[in-house]
Design a protein around this motif. Structure first.
Motif, PDB file in Angstrom:
ATOM      1  N   GLN A 181      -4.392 -11.014   7.467  1.00 34.26           N
ATOM      2  CA  GLN A 181      -5.784 -10.637   7.699  1.00 34.26           C
ATOM      3  C   GLN A 181      -6.758 -11.570   6.987  1.00 34.26           C
ATOM      4  O   GLN A 181      -7.795 -11.904   7.526  1.00 34.26           O
ATOM      5  CB  GLN A 181      -6.040  -9.210   7.220  1.00 34.26           C
ATOM      6  CG  GLN A 181      -5.157  -8.182   7.889  1.00 34.26           C
ATOM      7  CD  GLN A 181      -5.428  -8.078   9.370  1.00 34.26           C
ATOM      8  OE1 GLN A 181      -6.515  -7.718   9.787  1.00 34.26           O
ATOM      9  NE2 GLN A 181      -4.436  -8.420  10.184  1.00 34.26           N
ATOM     10  N   ARG A 197      -1.394  -6.998   7.354  1.00 32.43           N
ATOM     11  CA  ARG A 197      -1.481  -5.610   7.820  1.00 32.43           C
ATOM     12  C   ARG A 197      -0.427  -5.376   8.905  1.00 32.43           C
ATOM     13  O   ARG A 197      -0.278  -6.177   9.816  1.00 32.43           O
ATOM     14  CB  ARG A 197      -2.873  -5.326   8.371  1.00 32.43           C
ATOM     15  CG  ARG A 197      -3.046  -3.888   8.784  1.00 32.43           C
ATOM     16  CD  ARG A 197      -4.441  -3.600   9.251  1.00 32.43           C
ATOM     17  NE  ARG A 197      -4.563  -2.161   9.421  1.00 32.43           N
ATOM     18  CZ  ARG A 197      -5.684  -1.518   9.477  1.00 32.43           C
ATOM     19  NH1 ARG A 197      -6.820  -2.176   9.380  1.00 32.43           N
ATOM     20  NH2 ARG A 197      -5.719  -0.223   9.636  1.00 32.43           N
ATOM     21  N   HIS A 243     -10.383  -4.770   3.912  1.00 29.56           N
ATOM     22  CA  HIS A 243     -10.461  -5.010   5.352  1.00 29.56           C
ATOM     23  C   HIS A 243     -10.963  -6.396   5.726  1.00 29.56           C
ATOM     24  O   HIS A 243     -10.545  -6.942   6.745  1.00 29.56           O
ATOM     25  CB  HIS A 243     -11.289  -3.916   6.016  1.00 29.56           C
ATOM     26  CG  HIS A 243     -10.677  -2.567   5.813  1.00 29.56           C
ATOM     27  ND1 HIS A 243      -9.537  -2.154   6.459  1.00 29.56           N
ATOM     28  CD2 HIS A 243     -11.008  -1.554   4.973  1.00 29.56           C
ATOM     29  CE1 HIS A 243      -9.198  -0.945   6.042  1.00 29.56           C
ATOM     30  NE2 HIS A 243     -10.075  -0.559   5.139  1.00 29.56           N
ATOM     31  N   ASP A 244     -11.829  -6.981   4.907  1.00 24.71           N
ATOM     32  CA  ASP A 244     -12.353  -8.314   5.267  1.00 24.71           C
ATOM     33  C   ASP A 244     -12.192  -9.353   4.166  1.00 24.71           C
ATOM     34  O   ASP A 244     -12.524 -10.509   4.347  1.00 24.71           O
ATOM     35  CB  ASP A 244     -13.810  -8.236   5.712  1.00 24.71           C
ATOM     36  CG  ASP A 244     -14.762  -7.784   4.612  1.00 24.71           C
ATOM     37  OD1 ASP A 244     -14.381  -7.745   3.426  1.00 24.71           O
ATOM     38  OD2 ASP A 244     -15.918  -7.469   4.952  1.00 24.71           O
ATOM     39  N   ASP A 284       0.968  -3.973  12.158  1.00 20.37           N
ATOM     40  CA  ASP A 284       0.328  -3.604  13.426  1.00 20.37           C
ATOM     41  C   ASP A 284       1.246  -2.763  14.311  1.00 20.37           C
ATOM     42  O   ASP A 284       0.971  -2.554  15.489  1.00 20.37           O
ATOM     43  CB  ASP A 284      -0.162  -4.842  14.173  1.00 20.37           C
ATOM     44  CG  ASP A 284       0.963  -5.742  14.661  1.00 20.37           C
ATOM     45  OD1 ASP A 284       2.153  -5.348  14.571  1.00 20.37           O
ATOM     46  OD2 ASP A 284       0.665  -6.848  15.138  1.00 20.37           O
ATOM     47  N   SER A 338       0.835  -1.198   0.000  1.00 16.41           N
ATOM     48  CA  SER A 338       0.000   0.000   0.000  1.00 16.41           C
ATOM     49  C   SER A 338       0.872   1.251   0.000  1.00 16.41           C
ATOM     50  O   SER A 338       2.059   1.206   0.335  1.00 16.41           O
ATOM     51  CB  SER A 338      -0.944   0.003   1.200  1.00 16.41           C
ATOM     52  OG  SER A 338      -0.216   0.063   2.410  1.00 16.41           O
ATOM     53  N   ASP A 370     -12.750  -6.194  -0.831  1.00 14.40           N
ATOM     54  CA  ASP A 370     -12.688  -5.222   0.249  1.00 14.40           C
ATOM     55  C   ASP A 370     -11.397  -5.516   1.013  1.00 14.40           C
ATOM     56  O   ASP A 370     -11.172  -6.655   1.432  1.00 14.40           O
ATOM     57  CB  ASP A 370     -13.904  -5.364   1.163  1.00 14.40           C
ATOM     58  CG  ASP A 370     -13.877  -4.387   2.310  1.00 14.40           C
ATOM     59  OD1 ASP A 370     -13.003  -4.536   3.191  1.00 14.40           O
ATOM     60  OD2 ASP A 370     -14.735  -3.490   2.335  1.00 14.40           O
ATOM     61  N   THR A 420      -6.419   2.529   0.239  1.00 16.00           N
ATOM     62  CA  THR A 420      -6.522   1.245   0.953  1.00 16.00           C
ATOM     63  C   THR A 420      -7.964   0.838   1.219  1.00 16.00           C
ATOM     64  O   THR A 420      -8.302   0.340   2.290  1.00 16.00           O
ATOM     65  CB  THR A 420      -5.694   1.234   2.271  1.00 16.00           C
ATOM     66  OG1 THR A 420      -6.173   2.236   3.154  1.00 16.00           O
ATOM     67  CG2 THR A 420      -4.217   1.425   1.991  1.00 16.00           C
ATOM     68  N   THR A 421      -8.806   0.995   0.196  1.00 19.42           N
ATOM     69  CA  THR A 421     -10.202   0.560   0.279  1.00 19.42           C
ATOM     70  C   THR A 421     -10.357  -0.847  -0.267  1.00 19.42           C
ATOM     71  O   THR A 421     -11.094  -1.659   0.282  1.00 19.42           O
ATOM     72  CB  THR A 421     -11.119   1.516  -0.513  1.00 19.42           C
ATOM     73  OG1 THR A 421     -11.006   2.816   0.047  1.00 19.42           O
ATOM     74  CG2 THR A 421     -12.560   1.057  -0.461  1.00 19.42           C
ATOM     75  N   TYR A 422      -9.639  -1.139  -1.367  1.00 21.24           N
ATOM     76  CA  TYR A 422      -9.791  -2.452  -1.968  1.00 21.24           C
ATOM     77  C   TYR A 422      -8.473  -2.975  -2.531  1.00 21.24           C
ATOM     78  O   TYR A 422      -7.499  -2.253  -2.660  1.00 21.24           O
ATOM     79  CB  TYR A 422     -10.887  -2.460  -3.037  1.00 21.24           C
ATOM     80  CG  TYR A 422     -10.698  -1.452  -4.146  1.00 21.24           C
ATOM     81  CD1 TYR A 422      -9.930  -1.763  -5.244  1.00 21.24           C
ATOM     82  CD2 TYR A 422     -11.302  -0.204  -4.087  1.00 21.24           C
ATOM     83  CE1 TYR A 422      -9.762  -0.850  -6.264  1.00 21.24           C
ATOM     84  CE2 TYR A 422     -11.142   0.713  -5.104  1.00 21.24           C
ATOM     85  CZ  TYR A 422     -10.371   0.377  -6.180  1.00 21.24           C
ATOM     86  OH  TYR A 422     -10.198   1.290  -7.187  1.00 21.24           O
ATOM     87  N   PHE A 424      -0.153  -2.147   4.355  1.00 16.19           N
ATOM     88  CA  PHE A 424      -0.779  -3.358   3.816  1.00 16.19           C
ATOM     89  C   PHE A 424       0.165  -3.986   2.800  1.00 16.19           C
ATOM     90  O   PHE A 424       0.782  -3.281   1.997  1.00 16.19           O
ATOM     91  CB  PHE A 424      -2.115  -3.051   3.134  1.00 16.19           C
ATOM     92  CG  PHE A 424      -3.192  -2.626   4.078  1.00 16.19           C
ATOM     93  CD1 PHE A 424      -4.016  -3.572   4.678  1.00 16.19           C
ATOM     94  CD2 PHE A 424      -3.398  -1.290   4.362  1.00 16.19           C
ATOM     95  CE1 PHE A 424      -5.025  -3.189   5.550  1.00 16.19           C
ATOM     96  CE2 PHE A 424      -4.401  -0.896   5.227  1.00 16.19           C
ATOM     97  CZ  PHE A 424      -5.214  -1.839   5.829  1.00 16.19           C
TER      98      PHE A 424
END
Length: 167
Positions: free
Chosen positions: A86, A77, A128-129, A79, A60, A126, A105-107, A65
């Motif tokens: 993730q 990710r 994040h998930d 930390d 990223s 996505d 860093t949305t997708y 990321f």
């Protein structure tokens, strides 16, 4: 600044992919099964065993990321002390050749090919998930070879393009 980083013994030999953060402070490179993440002052942030040699690598813009892939796209990710995995996503029996993380860093975008090199798959997740939010499959119907060789994104993150080569 100039950074001369030598891959430690036993941590890979052949460099295959290279990424750099937008401000130039973090560099990621793959060497065989390993991904080395280095800060510009020479501090080694992390060495991750990808468990497979890979061409797909993405970092990223802020360096927080990291993605690598072969038969599964994996996202880590930062930390503050390590990169923690993730999520991962794959397409059965397919290989990932290119990865991209949007500037905001949305997708994450992953580009895949089949072992016969006649079908390409593009997936947007996505970040994040890992949920898939868009998919495209391109079939090279003539029996000739084709596979995704590059992916890029506009600065605002609204558009991305995938380039492929074919016979």
């Amino acid at each position: 600044p100039l950074l001369n980083y030598e891959i430690p013994a036993g941590m890979g030999v052949s460099a295959r992919a290279l990424e750099i953060s937008s401000d130039g402070s973090i560099i990621a490179c793959t060497a065989d099964n390993f991904c080395h993440v280095i800060e510009i002052d020479g501090f080694v942030r992390s060495v991750i065993n990808f468990q497979a040699s890979t061409d797909g690598l993405a970092l990223s813009a802020d360096g927080n990321f990291l993605m690598g892939a072969f038969q599964a796209a994996k996202l880590w990710r930062w930390d503050g002390s390590t990169y923690a995995m993730q999520w991962q996503a794959g397409i059965g029996g397919r290989y990932c050749s290119q990865l991209l993380i949007s500037p905001d860093t949305t997708y994450a975008v992953s580009c895949w090919y089949s072992s016969s090199y006649n079908r390409n798959y593009i997936r947007v997740h996505d970040i994040h998930d890992g949920s898939q939010i868009w998919a495209y499959t391109y079939h090279q119907g003539s029996g000739l070879q084709d596979w995704p060789v590059d992916v890029d994104i506009s600065a605002d993150g609204n558009w991305f393009a995938v380039g492929s080569w074919g016979d």
